[in-house]
Scaffold this active site. Structure first.
Site, mmCIF file in Angstrom:
data_model
loop_
_atom_site.group_PDB
_atom_site.id
_atom_site.type_symbol
_atom_site.label_atom_id
_atom_site.label_comp_id
_atom_site.label_asym_id
_atom_site.label_seq_id
_atom_site.Cartn_x
_atom_site.Cartn_y
_atom_site.Cartn_z
ATOM 1 N N ASN A 1 -14.084 -24.680 -18.842
ATOM 2 C CA ASN A 1 -15.344 -23.658 -19.682
ATOM 3 C C ASN A 1 -16.725 -23.984 -19.408
ATOM 4 O O ASN A 1 -17.422 -24.059 -20.359
ATOM 5 C CB ASN A 1 -14.968 -23.630 -21.035
ATOM 6 N N ARG A 2 -17.063 -24.559 -18.289
ATOM 7 C CA ARG A 2 -18.222 -24.827 -18.011
ATOM 8 C C ARG A 2 -19.023 -24.248 -16.708
ATOM 9 O O ARG A 2 -19.544 -24.937 -15.785
ATOM 10 C CB ARG A 2 -18.475 -26.623 -17.743
ATOM 11 N N ASP B 1 -8.941 -9.320 -9.801
ATOM 12 C CA ASP B 1 -8.899 -8.905 -11.341
ATOM 13 C C ASP B 1 -10.187 -9.486 -12.014
ATOM 14 O O ASP B 1 -10.408 -8.950 -13.108
ATOM 15 C CB ASP B 1 -7.752 -9.403 -11.918
ATOM 16 N N TRP B 2 -10.935 -10.166 -11.357
ATOM 17 C CA TRP B 2 -12.016 -10.793 -11.994
ATOM 18 C C TRP B 2 -13.322 -11.133 -10.970
ATOM 19 O O TRP B 2 -14.404 -11.031 -11.268
ATOM 20 C CB TRP B 2 -11.869 -12.244 -12.792
ATOM 21 N N GLU C 1 -11.620 -31.803 -12.444
ATOM 22 C CA GLU C 1 -11.697 -30.798 -11.455
ATOM 23 C C GLU C 1 -13.200 -30.599 -11.114
ATOM 24 O O GLU C 1 -13.993 -30.315 -12.262
ATOM 25 C CB GLU C 1 -11.156 -29.199 -11.684
ATOM 26 N N ASP D 1 -15.346 -27.673 -9.084
ATOM 27 C CA ASP D 1 -15.116 -26.359 -8.186
ATOM 28 C C ASP D 1 -16.263 -25.874 -7.502
ATOM 29 O O ASP D 1 -17.396 -25.626 -8.329
ATOM 30 C CB ASP D 1 -14.461 -25.218 -9.269
ATOM 31 N N THR E 1 -19.492 -21.934 -10.022
ATOM 32 C CA THR E 1 -18.969 -23.493 -10.165
ATOM 33 C C THR E 1 -18.641 -23.695 -11.463
ATOM 34 O O THR E 1 -18.473 -23.049 -12.527
ATOM 35 C CB THR E 1 -20.228 -24.471 -9.638
ATOM 36 N N ARG F 1 -20.530 -16.660 -26.631
ATOM 37 C CA ARG F 1 -19.161 -17.150 -26.160
ATOM 38 C C ARG F 1 -18.691 -18.456 -26.988
ATOM 39 O O ARG F 1 -17.548 -18.827 -27.205
ATOM 40 C CB ARG F 1 -19.263 -17.490 -24.761
ATOM 41 N N GLU G 1 -16.299 -22.118 -6.051
ATOM 42 C CA GLU G 1 -15.640 -20.992 -5.756
ATOM 43 C C GLU G 1 -16.780 -19.658 -5.380
ATOM 44 O O GLU G 1 -17.664 -19.455 -5.909
ATOM 45 C CB GLU G 1 -14.779 -20.465 -6.790
#
Ligand SMILES: *[C@@H]1O[C@H](CO)[C@@H](O)[C@H](O)[C@H]1NC(C)=O
Length: 281
Positions: free
Chosen positions: A128-129, A194-195, A101, A103, A119, A269, A105
């Protein structure tokens, strides 16, 4: 006596001109509306598409064709005013749990507060990037062009032709790279309260609904039957190895001045160590 009927050759040329105009970025030809129960609308003879979101549903569409590599452009005018909680997307994705994918957004915000362009890249089911950016303009006032270049050596995200992110093929050090699964182009508008806005603190104000984002100028200059069928002459982007130095400068400028979040600097993280591609570039 002169005939008033137009010459057949003229009619032929007119038909040709009209059909080639339609062939370039026509939503009727290029996409299927996949959800939203009437909230997605194709307008202006296929030149414009609007998505809307209200309390019961968002909406979305996807390309009819799928691609293995290519250059994909979309012009988007984002939800104006209080868009907090809304998420507008433009992405490429393959199918299944091991999917790839790419992205874009767009995370809405209160009136006057900045959108975030979020992104991400998934490769063989793993994401997770994330990298996030502010934009250097108000993305709700006009259409702006968001592009993904995807070839065997790298993936580059562009905003109005300016590169904002590059993800290199680092398979040689064991980082999976999207290079074998066909992807389709998708867009959607949905509720991410929610985020999305200040990490979920600011909720969607449904009294402002319906929220609407507009799309035009979709261009999918991709390889439709795999890389072998993608000729160098017709698809020069396929063979581009690196950004030229002017684009490298622009990329640095954006990353220095507009980057909000970078997974490659988020040591909290990744207590076991940052992903390998973070130190490879
Ligand atoms: C929304 O505005 C706030 C305040 O300026 C900012 O901290 C935040 O990054 C903005 N964007 C989003 C999507 O939360």
């Amino acid at each position: 006596m002169a005939s008033i009927a137009p010459h057949p050759a003229l009619i032929f040329l007119l038909v040709l001109a009209v059909s080639s105009a339609l062939a370039k970025g026509n939503f009727y030809q290029d996409v299927d509306i996949t959800w939203g129960d009437g909230r997605a609308k194709i307008l202006d003879n296929g030149q414009l598409l609007t998505l809307s979101l209200d309390k019961s549903s968002g909406s979305g569409f996807q390309s009819k064709s799928q691609f293995l590599f290519g250059q994909f452009d979309m012009q988007i005018k984002l939800v104006p005013g209080n868009s907090a909680g809304t998420v507008t997307t433009f992405y490429l994705s393959s199918q299944g749990s091991m999917h790839d994918e790419i992205d874009f957004e767009f995370l809405g915000n209160l009136s006057g507060d900045p959108y975030i362009l979020h992104t991400n890249i998934y490769s063989q089911g793993k994401g997770n990037r994330e990298q996030q950016f502010y934009l250097w303009f108000d993305p709700t006032k006009d259409f702006h062009t968001y592009s993904a270049l995807w070839n065997p050596t790298h993936i580059v995200f562009f905003v109005d032709g300016t590169p904002i992110r590059e993800f290199k093929n680092n398979e040689r050090i064991g980082v999976p790279f999207p290079n074998s699964q066909m992807m389709k182009v998708y867009s959607s508008l949905w509720d991410g309260e929610d985020w999305a806005t200040r990490g979920g603190l600011v909720k969607t104000d449904w009294s402002q609904a319906p929220f609407t984002a507009a799309f035009r100028g979709l261009s999918t200059d991709g390889c439709t039957s795999g890389i072998a069928a993608c000729s160098k002459a017709n698809n020069p982007y396929m063979w581009q190895q690196d950004l030229d130095s002017a684009n490298q400068q622009k990329l640095k400028w954006v990353q220095k001045n507009y980057m909000v979040y970078n997974y490659c600097t988020d040591v909290k993280r990744f207590p076991q160590g940052l992903p390998p591609e973070c130190s490879a570039n």
